[in-house]
Every structure is written in structure tokens, then in C-alpha cells.
Design a protein around this motif. Structure first.
Motif, PDB file in Angstrom:
ATOM      1  N   GLY A 194       0.814  -1.209   0.000  1.00 26.11           N
ATOM      2  CA  GLY A 194       0.000   0.000   0.000  1.00 26.11           C
ATOM      3  C   GLY A 194       0.845   1.255   0.000  1.00 26.11           C
ATOM      4  N   GLU A 195       1.960   1.210   0.723  1.00 25.95           N
ATOM      5  CA  GLU A 195       2.864   2.362   0.737  1.00 25.95           C
ATOM      6  C   GLU A 195       3.460   2.599  -0.651  1.00 25.95           C
ATOM      7  OE1 GLU A 195       5.502   1.013   3.702  1.00 25.95           O
ATOM      8  OE2 GLU A 195       3.966   1.047   5.278  1.00 25.95           O
ATOM      9  N   ILE A 196       3.866   1.526  -1.304  1.00 22.67           N
ATOM     10  CA  ILE A 196       4.468   1.674  -2.636  1.00 22.67           C
ATOM     11  C   ILE A 196       3.457   2.255  -3.613  1.00 22.67           C
ATOM     12  CG2 ILE A 196       5.410   0.383  -4.606  1.00 22.67           C
ATOM     13  CD1 ILE A 196       6.546  -1.619  -2.513  1.00 22.67           C
ATOM     14  N   GLN A 197       2.266   1.682  -3.644  1.00 26.39           N
ATOM     15  CA  GLN A 197       1.258   2.162  -4.584  1.00 26.39           C
ATOM     16  C   GLN A 197       0.817   3.581  -4.248  1.00 26.39           C
ATOM     17  OE1 GLN A 197      -2.528   0.052  -4.709  1.00 26.39           O
ATOM     18  NE2 GLN A 197      -2.592   0.334  -6.939  1.00 26.39           N
ATOM     19  N   GLY A 198       0.663   3.879  -2.967  1.00 25.04           N
ATOM     20  CA  GLY A 198       0.231   5.210  -2.566  1.00 25.04           C
ATOM     21  C   GLY A 198       1.218   6.283  -2.969  1.00 25.04           C
ATOM     22  N   ALA A 202       3.490   2.728 -14.326  1.00 19.97           N
ATOM     23  CA  ALA A 202       3.814   1.310 -14.482  1.00 19.97           C
ATOM     24  C   ALA A 202       4.078   0.664 -13.121  1.00 19.97           C
ATOM     25  CB  ALA A 202       5.027   1.143 -15.390  1.00 19.97           C
ATOM     26  N   LEU A 203       4.766   1.408 -12.245  1.00 13.78           N
ATOM     27  CA  LEU A 203       5.043   0.903 -10.900  1.00 13.78           C
ATOM     28  C   LEU A 203       3.738   0.708 -10.127  1.00 13.78           C
ATOM     29  CD1 LEU A 203       7.106   0.167  -8.751  1.00 13.78           C
ATOM     30  CD2 LEU A 203       7.327   2.588  -8.208  1.00 13.78           C
ATOM     31  N   SER A 204       2.809   1.661 -10.258  1.00 16.08           N
ATOM     32  CA  SER A 204       1.520   1.549  -9.582  1.00 16.08           C
ATOM     33  C   SER A 204       0.732   0.351 -10.109  1.00 16.08           C
ATOM     34  CB  SER A 204       0.719   2.841  -9.773  1.00 16.08           C
ATOM     35  OG  SER A 204      -0.547   2.741  -9.170  1.00 16.08           O
ATOM     36  N   GLN A 205       0.757   0.139 -11.414  1.00 11.87           N
ATOM     37  CA  GLN A 205       0.016  -0.982 -11.991  1.00 11.87           C
ATOM     38  C   GLN A 205       0.600  -2.320 -11.550  1.00 11.87           C
ATOM     39  OE1 GLN A 205       0.233  -0.095 -16.177  1.00 11.87           O
ATOM     40  NE2 GLN A 205      -1.204   1.648 -16.040  1.00 11.87           N
ATOM     41  N   ALA A 206       1.947  -2.411 -11.501  1.00 11.58           N
ATOM     42  CA  ALA A 206       2.590  -3.651 -11.054  1.00 11.58           C
ATOM     43  C   ALA A 206       2.237  -3.949  -9.598  1.00 11.58           C
ATOM     44  CB  ALA A 206       4.102  -3.540 -11.229  1.00 11.58           C
ATOM     45  N   THR A 207       2.182  -2.876  -8.783  1.00  6.99           N
ATOM     46  CA  THR A 207       1.819  -3.060  -7.372  1.00  6.99           C
ATOM     47  C   THR A 207       0.375  -3.525  -7.243  1.00  6.99           C
ATOM     48  OG1 THR A 207       3.331  -1.237  -6.838  1.00  6.99           O
ATOM     49  CG2 THR A 207       1.816  -1.964  -5.113  1.00  6.99           C
ATOM     50  N   ALA A 208      -0.521  -2.949  -8.044  1.00  6.32           N
ATOM     51  CA  ALA A 208      -1.918  -3.367  -8.009  1.00  6.32           C
ATOM     52  C   ALA A 208      -2.054  -4.837  -8.374  1.00  6.32           C
ATOM     53  CB  ALA A 208      -2.743  -2.492  -8.957  1.00  6.32           C
ATOM     54  N   ALA A 209      -1.237  -5.308  -9.330  1.00  6.66           N
ATOM     55  CA  ALA A 209      -1.311  -6.707  -9.754  1.00  6.66           C
ATOM     56  C   ALA A 209      -0.855  -7.653  -8.641  1.00  6.66           C
ATOM     57  CB  ALA A 209      -0.469  -6.900 -11.008  1.00  6.66           C
ATOM     58  N   ILE A 210       0.251  -7.296  -7.963  1.00  4.16           N
ATOM     59  CA  ILE A 210       0.744  -8.185  -6.909  1.00  4.16           C
ATOM     60  C   ILE A 210      -0.194  -8.125  -5.691  1.00  4.16           C
ATOM     61  CG2 ILE A 210       2.246  -6.543  -5.731  1.00  4.16           C
ATOM     62  CD1 ILE A 210       3.081 -10.219  -6.527  1.00  4.16           C
ATOM     63  N   LEU A 211      -0.824  -6.962  -5.460  1.00  6.10           N
ATOM     64  CA  LEU A 211      -1.816  -6.859  -4.383  1.00  6.10           C
ATOM     65  C   LEU A 211      -2.997  -7.786  -4.646  1.00  6.10           C
ATOM     66  CD1 LEU A 211      -2.043  -3.066  -3.427  1.00  6.10           C
ATOM     67  CD2 LEU A 211      -1.888  -4.993  -1.839  1.00  6.10           C
ATOM     68  N   PHE A 234       8.941  -9.122  -7.431  1.00  6.69           N
ATOM     69  CA  PHE A 234       8.391  -7.768  -7.386  1.00  6.69           C
ATOM     70  C   PHE A 234       9.253  -6.862  -6.509  1.00  6.69           C
ATOM     71  CE2 PHE A 234       5.908  -4.652  -5.020  1.00  6.69           C
ATOM     72  CZ  PHE A 234       5.341  -3.916  -6.057  1.00  6.69           C
ATOM     73  N   SER A 235       9.682  -7.374  -5.368  1.00  4.20           N
ATOM     74  CA  SER A 235      10.491  -6.581  -4.449  1.00  4.20           C
ATOM     75  C   SER A 235      11.778  -6.114  -5.120  1.00  4.20           C
ATOM     76  CB  SER A 235      10.810  -7.397  -3.192  1.00  4.20           C
ATOM     77  OG  SER A 235      11.751  -6.735  -2.387  1.00  4.20           O
ATOM     78  N   GLN A 236      12.466  -7.045  -5.794  1.00  4.67           N
ATOM     79  CA  GLN A 236      13.736  -6.695  -6.424  1.00  4.67           C
ATOM     80  C   GLN A 236      13.525  -5.702  -7.571  1.00  4.67           C
ATOM     81  OE1 GLN A 236      16.020 -10.102  -7.689  1.00  4.67           O
ATOM     82  NE2 GLN A 236      17.594  -8.863  -8.699  1.00  4.67           N
ATOM     83  N   GLU A 237      12.517  -5.981  -8.412  1.00  2.20           N
ATOM     84  CA  GLU A 237      12.297  -5.108  -9.570  1.00  2.20           C
ATOM     85  C   GLU A 237      11.847  -3.714  -9.125  1.00  2.20           C
ATOM     86  OE1 GLU A 237       9.490  -7.162 -11.993  1.00  2.20           O
ATOM     87  OE2 GLU A 237      11.000  -8.514 -12.874  1.00  2.20           O
ATOM     88  N   THR A 238      11.036  -3.649  -8.089  1.00  2.43           N
ATOM     89  CA  THR A 238      10.554  -2.351  -7.620  1.00  2.43           C
ATOM     90  C   THR A 238      11.686  -1.539  -7.011  1.00  2.43           C
ATOM     91  OG1 THR A 238       8.353  -3.239  -7.203  1.00  2.43           O
ATOM     92  CG2 THR A 238       8.930  -1.203  -6.061  1.00  2.43           C
TER      93      THR A 238
END
Length: 545
Positions: free
Chosen positions: A26-30, A53-62, A91-95
Motif C-alpha cells: 500500500g505504501e508503494i502504490q500510494g 507502471a510501478l503503480s500498476q505492477a503493485t496493483a497486480a501483486i496486491l 516484485f520486491s527486487q524489480e521495484t
């Protein structure tokens, strides 16, 4: 394997894992969404696509976390936790790498924007990668083998719930005060207290709320939240559930038990999204519940609804206070013209109040020489003099527990023994009369105006009641009243004249001089007595409540 085939997932541990994994996501996407908005506002389109793109990737893993981390899904799909763990590590490494690359690019832009928040994104991604293996493994352990950062708190239903142990407060956290961003709109729409033990969550909410124009205060735990609530006025509290020292449920309970805080709206914010937790919060008095990561549009709508309700409640309380104050003034005015017990009966709904009282004593007093004096002084001086003198009479009557009925011009009327009967009504009136004579003598001692008082007293039965509908008046009627009036009008200036009826009641305690009155209007010849003082052995009688 994080999910040995012979172990089944423990529902509560699954819920804790879902909560603690959703927090950094949530912190990353926010922060990614906020930075994309700010990049658009500041004119940096080159970074918008990467942030989106970062927000979309976070939404997918969420979405994968939410679908996977239920006890039912893990029971039916034993390998799902391994697949999720691998996806989280990737996801952690790529983000972290994407945030680092963006950090380097933004450092080259004018003003070096976004660097602090990009660092937060990278830290949250690293935290996610570090925590995920342990959190996923605990879902299948009946007793977690390592509890280095967890406390066990036993709930009433016997289930063991795990909360993070308190960590050292950040430097200066005890001095946390109201925070706003300089870029925030100038209009302040409310003061909000954010209570969360995770610094990144506090920072994210502060950024979002300050951009909306709110004034934000921060508390890192429940104890600190109650301290701030005791010192400042807030419009809303955003309250996390899983916290050290005092969890959100305990803070909510303390607020609802405090008369000064019970009306303050509370929105619970937590990564726990099970129905039982939601119901417990609402039953505890929370106004709403949001799960992390929260949708900013939904957050804004929920906050707006709560603030609207608070404004309505505040308006209602102000109106009720105004009604109470108006009622108190009305009651005070009513008590100025009616005895307390009569006012209570009138407020209780009695439309006709009439009482027959078999034994009371009535006093009439008149200022002799006042008419001549009033012709030589101004109207203002006359009213002021009467106000001072009658106020003194009122205080003397109150000391004896007597009821003033009315004043007419410079005449004064008071009664003993009503509205509540008392056996010493005649003695109390006699004491008042002697004190009134002394008060007038002292008032006009040495004055150029020879004003003195003439008093008449009689005892017997009367009828008492309230007359009027718009302007109430409490009055008494009967032959006893008429005779008391004649005792005053046929009296002696500077003396107290009493009827035979009153004389019989008090002759053993006071000294008298007999008078024979002839041709008294409506009465014929009467015997009257001048009250000249107390007998030497008489003790001044105290008032009867």
C-alpha cells in the motif's frame, strides 16, 4: 517448501500475513500515485509513465496477495503460498531497482523533486522482500518458532493474536505536532489525527491528506494519540488497529468512554479485512472502516462523510446548548415571579393552580413621605432608590424563608406560610417587619427626606393561585389579605401594626401596645396592636427552609 503438505494454514496467521504484506504494498502504490500526480503538476512527463507502471505492477501483486492469502484458498491450493513468495521476491527486487533508477533520473531534474518519496518506495520494497518469507512460513506453524518481533495477546475467545512489539521511538517523535506540506492548498477543511505505528503509513496519509487541504497531526501509538486528543481539538481520527502499547480497539474504547471524545468520528484503517474485525470496530463505536491499501477516492469520500456528520452533530449540540441556556434563563425568570414549587407545578403541566391555605401571615408595607420625595428627585434617582431598598427587603425576606408576592409603586407585600405551610409563619413575619423598620431608618438616617415605613400584618386563611397566561402572577385573596391591608393603611408611620389574630400567635415573644381603631373601611371598629419589639428573653428565630 513454505507449506509442508501435513500442515494446514492457521486462519489468524494467514490474516496477519495478509495484513503485514499489504502494508508495504500500500505504501508503494500510494506514493507512486502521489508522485505521478505531482509530476503532472510540476511538468515532468518523463517520469509519469514509469510511476504509472510501478503503480500498476503493485496493483497486480496486491490482487495476487488478496486472492492467495485466505485459509480456504491455501487449503485447496497447497502450492499457492510458494508461488506468491516467488512473485513477491521478484516484485520486491524489480521495484527497488526501478525506484533507484527513478531516483537517479530525478536527481538530474531542476529542483531534484521526488527523491524523498522514491527512497521510501525503495525501502518499502526491500522491507517486503525481507518480511515475506517469514510471514508466509508462519501461516502453517501452530506455534511460531521465532517470535523475536511479536508479542502474544490473548483475546476473550481464546485465540492468540500477534501484535508487533514496541520499537524505539523515532528521534523527536514525542514532539510530533501538526504537519502540513507547503504545497497544500491554503484552505483548511478540518484537523485530522493519524494514528499508526508504521512511519511510512503515517507519511503516506500525511501526504494525501495535506494535499486535500487538511491539517494533519501524527501519533505513533495509542498512548500518544490519547495524549494529543486530550490537548487539541480534532475533527476526525484515522486509527490503525494493530499497534504496540495500545491497539486500535483499546484506543477506540477509551475514546468512547470519555465524554469529551465520544462524539469525535473515528475511521479505522487496517490491513485486516475480515468481517469479524470490521464488526468489532463498528460495534465499538467506529464510524467507518477502510482496509489497506486504501483507494484515495474512497478515503476522500469516507472522510468527507464523517466530517459532514461531525459538523451536523456539532451544530446539533450547539443548538441543544442554546435550548438549554434559553430554558435556564426561562426558569430563572419564572422563579423571579413564582415560588419554586409553584413553578415546578406549572412546568409539569398544571393549567390551573389554586391552593387554599388555612394559616398564613400577610405583611403590607408602604413608604410614608415617598410621594413628596419623588417630586423633588429625578425618575432615575427614584427607581435606583426603590431598587436598593426593595432588594434589601428581598434579602431580609429570603433570610426568613418568606415569599414576596409583589410590589405596587412604593408598597411591598410578603407572606409567611406559603406555598409550603410552616408553623412559625407569624414569628417569621414579625422578625421581617422589625428588620425592615431598621433597614429604612438606616437608609434615610441623616437624609433631607423624612421617608419612613408603615407596616401592617394579619394572620388567617387565604386562597393562593396563578393567574394569567402570557404574564404569570402568583397572588393571594381573601379577608385575611384585606385586613392586613387595613392594618397598614390605618397604621402608624415608623411602626408595625398587627391584627388581633396575629397578636394571639406571637404575644408571648414580643412586646405590644394596644390600639382601638374605629371606622375601618369594610371592617368597622377593630382592636389592633403596635409591635414595639422583642421581649428580653426572646431569641431571634432562624428561618425555616
Amino acid at each position: 517448501m513454505t507449506n509442508p503438505s501435513h500442515l494446514r494454514p492457521i486462519p489468524h496467521h494467514v490474516s496477519v500475513a495478509r495484513h503485514d504484506l499489504r502494508n508495504p504494498l500500500g505504501e508503494i502504490q500510494g506514493f507512486a500515485d502521489i508522485l505521478a500526480d505531482e509530476a503532472r503538476e510540476l511538468g515532468h512527463p518523463s517520469v509519469i509513465a514509469d510511476l504509472q507502471a510501478l503503480s500498476q505492477a503493485t496493483a497486480a501483486i496486491l490482487k495476487q496477495v488478496n486472492q492467495t492469502l485466505t485459509a480456504e484458498h491455501l487449503t485447496a491450493n497447497p502450492g499457492a503460498s510458494d508461488a506468491l513468495g516467488q512473485a513477491l521476491q521478484v516484485f520486491s527486487q524489480e521495484t527497488a531497482e526501478a525506484a533507484a533508477a527513478l531516483h537517479t533520473r530525478c536527481a538530474q531534474l531542476t529542483g531534484q523533486p521526488f527523491l524523498e518519496d522514491l527512497a521510501r518506495i525503495r525501502e518499502s520494497a526491500t522491507q517486503l522482500g525481507d518480511q515475506a518469507p517469514t510471514l508466509l512460513a508462519r501461516m502453517f506453524n501452530p506455534v511460531p518458532p521465532e517470535l523475536t518481533d511479536l508479542d502474544q495477546i490473548h483475546e476473550g475467545d481464546g485465540e492468540t493474536v500477534f501484535f508487533r512489539k514496541p520499537v524505539a521511538a523515532a528521534p523527536g517523535s514525542e514532539d510530533t505536532t501538526f504537519l502540513t506540506r507547503t504545497e497544500a492548498p491554503p484552505a483548511v477543511t478540518g484537523k485530522i489525527l493519524v494514528v499508526d505505528d508504521t512511519e511510512a503509513n503515517r507519511a503516506l496519509l500525511t501526504r494525501r491528506l495535506s494535499r486535500e487541504g487538511f491539517t494533519v497531526a501524527l501519533a505513533e501509538n495509542g498512548r500518544r494519540a490519547l495524549e494529543l486528543l486530550g490537548r487539541h481539538d480534532f475533527d476526525l481520527v484515522l486509527l490503525d488497529i494493530m499497534m504496540p502499547e495500545m491497539n486500535g480497539h483499546q484506543v477506540l474504547t477509551a475514546m468512547k468512554a470519555d465524554f469529551a471524545l465520544r462524539h469525535l468520528p473515528v475511521i479505522m484503517i487496517s490491513g485486516l479485512d475480515d468481517l469479524e474485525t470490521l464488526v468489532r470496530c463498528i460495534e465499538g463505536g467506529a464510524d467507518d472502516y477502510l482496509t489497506k491499501p486504501f483507494d484515495p477516492v474512497l478515503l476522500r469520500a469516507r472522510i468527507g462523510a464523517c466530517l459532514d456528520k461531525k459538523r451536523l452533530r456539532d451544530t446539533e449540540r450547539e443548538l441543544l446548548q442554546q435550548v438549554r441556556e434559553a430554558q435556564e434563563k426561562s426558569d430563572a425568570l419564572l422563579l423571579n415571579i413564582l415560588p419554586h414549587s409553584i413553578a415546578d407545578r406549572l412546568k409539569a403541566g398544571e393549567s390551573t393552580i389554586v391552593d387554599t391555605l388555612p394559616a398564613v401571615t400577610v405583611l403590607f408595607a408602604d413608604l410614608a413621605g415617598f410621594t413628596e420625595m419623588s417630586a423633588r428627585i429625578t425618575g432615575t434617582e427614584m427607581v435606583r432608590l426603590l431598587d436598593e431598598l426593595f432588594t434589601t427587603f428581598d434579602l431580609l425576606a429570603q433570610e426568613q424563608g418568606l415569599e414576596k408576592i409583589k410590589t405596587i409603586g412604593d408598597a411591598y407585600m410578603v407572606v409567611g406560610g406559603l406555598p409550603d405551610p410552616r408553623p412559625d409563619h407569624a414569628h417569621a413575619i414579625a422578625e421581617l417587619a422589625l428588620n425592615m423598620i431598621d433597614a429604612v431608618d438606616q437608609k434615610f438616617a441623616g437624609s433631607e427626606f423624612p421617608v419612613r415605613i408603615r407596616i401592617g400584618i394579619n394572620s388567617g386563611p387565604v386562597v393562593a393561585g396563578v393567574i394569567g397566561r402570557h404574564k404569570f402572577s402568583y397572588d393571594i385573596w381573601g379577608d385575611t389579605v384585606n385586613t392586613a391591608s387595613r392594618m397598614e393603611s390605618h397604621g402608624v408611620i415608623g411602626a408595625v401594626q398587627v391584627s388581633s389574630a396575629t397578636h394571639q400567635l406571637i404575644e408571648g415573644d414580643y412586646q405590644f401596645t394596644r390600639r382601638e381603631l374605629t371606622q375601618v373601611k369594610g371592617k368597622g371598629d377593630l382592636t389592633a396592636w403596635l409591635l414595639t419589639g422583642r421581649r428580653p428573653e426572646t431569641t431571634v428565630r432562624p428561618s425555616t427552609p
